[in-house]
Design an enzyme around this catalytic site. Sequence first.
Site, PDB file in Angstrom:
ATOM      1  N   HIS A  58       0.844  -1.209   0.000  1.00  0.00           N
ATOM      2  CA  HIS A  58       0.000   0.000   0.000  1.00  0.00           C
ATOM      3  C   HIS A  58       0.874   1.252   0.000  1.00  0.00           C
ATOM      4  O   HIS A  58       0.671   2.175  -0.809  1.00  0.00           O
ATOM      5  CB  HIS A  58      -0.911  -0.041   1.235  1.00  0.00           C
ATOM      6  CG  HIS A  58      -1.695   1.212   1.460  1.00  0.00           C
ATOM      7  ND1 HIS A  58      -3.056   1.277   1.286  1.00  0.00           N
ATOM      8  CD2 HIS A  58      -1.317   2.458   1.870  1.00  0.00           C
ATOM      9  CE1 HIS A  58      -3.483   2.494   1.569  1.00  0.00           C
ATOM     10  NE2 HIS A  58      -2.434   3.228   1.928  1.00  0.00           N
ATOM     11  N   GLU A  59       1.857   1.286   0.906  1.00  0.00           N
ATOM     12  CA  GLU A  59       2.722   2.469   1.014  1.00  0.00           C
ATOM     13  C   GLU A  59       3.597   2.632  -0.221  1.00  0.00           C
ATOM     14  O   GLU A  59       3.865   3.760  -0.661  1.00  0.00           O
ATOM     15  CB  GLU A  59       3.585   2.372   2.268  1.00  0.00           C
ATOM     16  CG  GLU A  59       2.801   2.330   3.575  1.00  0.00           C
ATOM     17  CD  GLU A  59       1.905   3.542   3.763  1.00  0.00           C
ATOM     18  OE1 GLU A  59       2.239   4.629   3.235  1.00  0.00           O
ATOM     19  OE2 GLU A  59       0.852   3.405   4.422  1.00  0.00           O
ATOM     20  N   HIS A  62       1.810   4.513  -2.864  1.00  0.00           N
ATOM     21  CA  HIS A  62       1.989   5.962  -2.736  1.00  0.00           C
ATOM     22  C   HIS A  62       3.347   6.389  -3.289  1.00  0.00           C
ATOM     23  O   HIS A  62       3.461   7.397  -3.994  1.00  0.00           O
ATOM     24  CB  HIS A  62       1.904   6.369  -1.259  1.00  0.00           C
ATOM     25  CG  HIS A  62       0.553   6.196  -0.648  1.00  0.00           C
ATOM     26  ND1 HIS A  62      -0.598   6.698  -1.204  1.00  0.00           N
ATOM     27  CD2 HIS A  62       0.165   5.589   0.511  1.00  0.00           C
ATOM     28  CE1 HIS A  62      -1.641   6.400  -0.434  1.00  0.00           C
ATOM     29  NE2 HIS A  62      -1.207   5.729   0.613  1.00  0.00           N
ATOM     30  N   ASP A 161      -5.828   8.435   3.859  1.00  0.00           N
ATOM     31  CA  ASP A 161      -5.711   8.835   2.455  1.00  0.00           C
ATOM     32  C   ASP A 161      -6.943   9.613   2.001  1.00  0.00           C
ATOM     33  O   ASP A 161      -6.845  10.512   1.161  1.00  0.00           O
ATOM     34  CB  ASP A 161      -5.523   7.603   1.578  1.00  0.00           C
ATOM     35  CG  ASP A 161      -4.225   6.868   1.892  1.00  0.00           C
ATOM     36  OD1 ASP A 161      -3.258   7.531   2.307  1.00  0.00           O
ATOM     37  OD2 ASP A 161      -4.182   5.632   1.716  1.00  0.00           O
TER      38      ASP A 161
END
Length: 375
Positions: A58-59, A62, A161
């Site tokens: 997930h990170e 980004h 987010d």
Amino acid sequence: MGWSFNIGKIGGTVLRVHVTFFLLLVWIWFMHYQIGGSAAAWEGVAFILAVFACVVLHEFGHALAARRYGIRTPDITLLPIGGLARLERMPEEPMQELVIAIAGPLVNVIIAALIIFALGGSAGIEQMIQVEDPRADFLVRLAGVNIFLVLFNLIPAFPMDGGRVLRALLAIRLSWARATQIAANIGQGLAFLFGFLGLLYNPLLIFIAIFVYLAASAEAQNAQIRSVANSVLAGDVMVRKFATLDRSATVGEAIDLLLATTQNEFPVVDGNGHLEGLITRNDMMRVLKDAGPDAPAASAMRTGLPAVHRRQSLTEGVRLMQEAQAPAVAVLDSHDRLVGLITHETIGEMIMVRAAMPEGFRFKRRTGRSRQDRS
């Protein structure tokens, strides 16, 4: 972030794990051991590790989206309540932040879809919500967690987010600072709700509430600094009167200056006023303890201090300070001589002055310059 350990580096991004993450693993082991013995305990730990592997992906979602706009991600830190990707700077346009913010949850959507597809579409909602039950299917629970991560992260409040998505949409019409303040206020309100629910149901929600509140407050403060910094120059807020050290000084002499002034950072300059390094109070104490007061002050000196010209925007100084995680930024004239320092304290004082000013007043730039400053 303090109390975190490096566990590797991927694509120029350092992956860190906070020490409290290991406490979470211990807690999970004991909780599952009470339910199903040793086998369930180790499966519980494996499940948490799988969840945090999804958090890492997930990170990195980004991080990859940020890289598209030339923004590096120096590190990602894993905490018991999730991950934290630190960008070297904020996106310059609202649509850039929108893309970066949505990239993380999109990764979790893809992971959940792949798991459900691998299971032949047999995973039902009733099974996926049994996340805490070690008797439920491992992959089904993992799909459920990823769906939860999507829903939780898209809550329109900082630091989730969804809060960044909300700010990006608001910033199309409002100022960046105003858009941030709205999203931060929602985040702080959500933190109070989490705290209240934590008192009634799950104490873990109290910990989440504290994190959400502090993160939302920090985001609002950073936006305020950014807004003010855009309108002033580095020379407007720098400390002009400060004590300096010669390279030949001893730690004892540095300590004397520390006690005689209110400074915590001391520049080391040569005979022409050019910066060679910086010595902080903590650096002095470390060398004093290890080598005594007669040790050369240069042995405690930090080099590579970020620097800006005094006519540059303060925004550049703040950016360099954040990127380098430096205690100060040197302000130079056109001959590269040190004429001032910008520290976290001076930036904080500037914000307080701005907040105390009556409405309609503006921060006045210093126009009077000495002969030495005319460069």
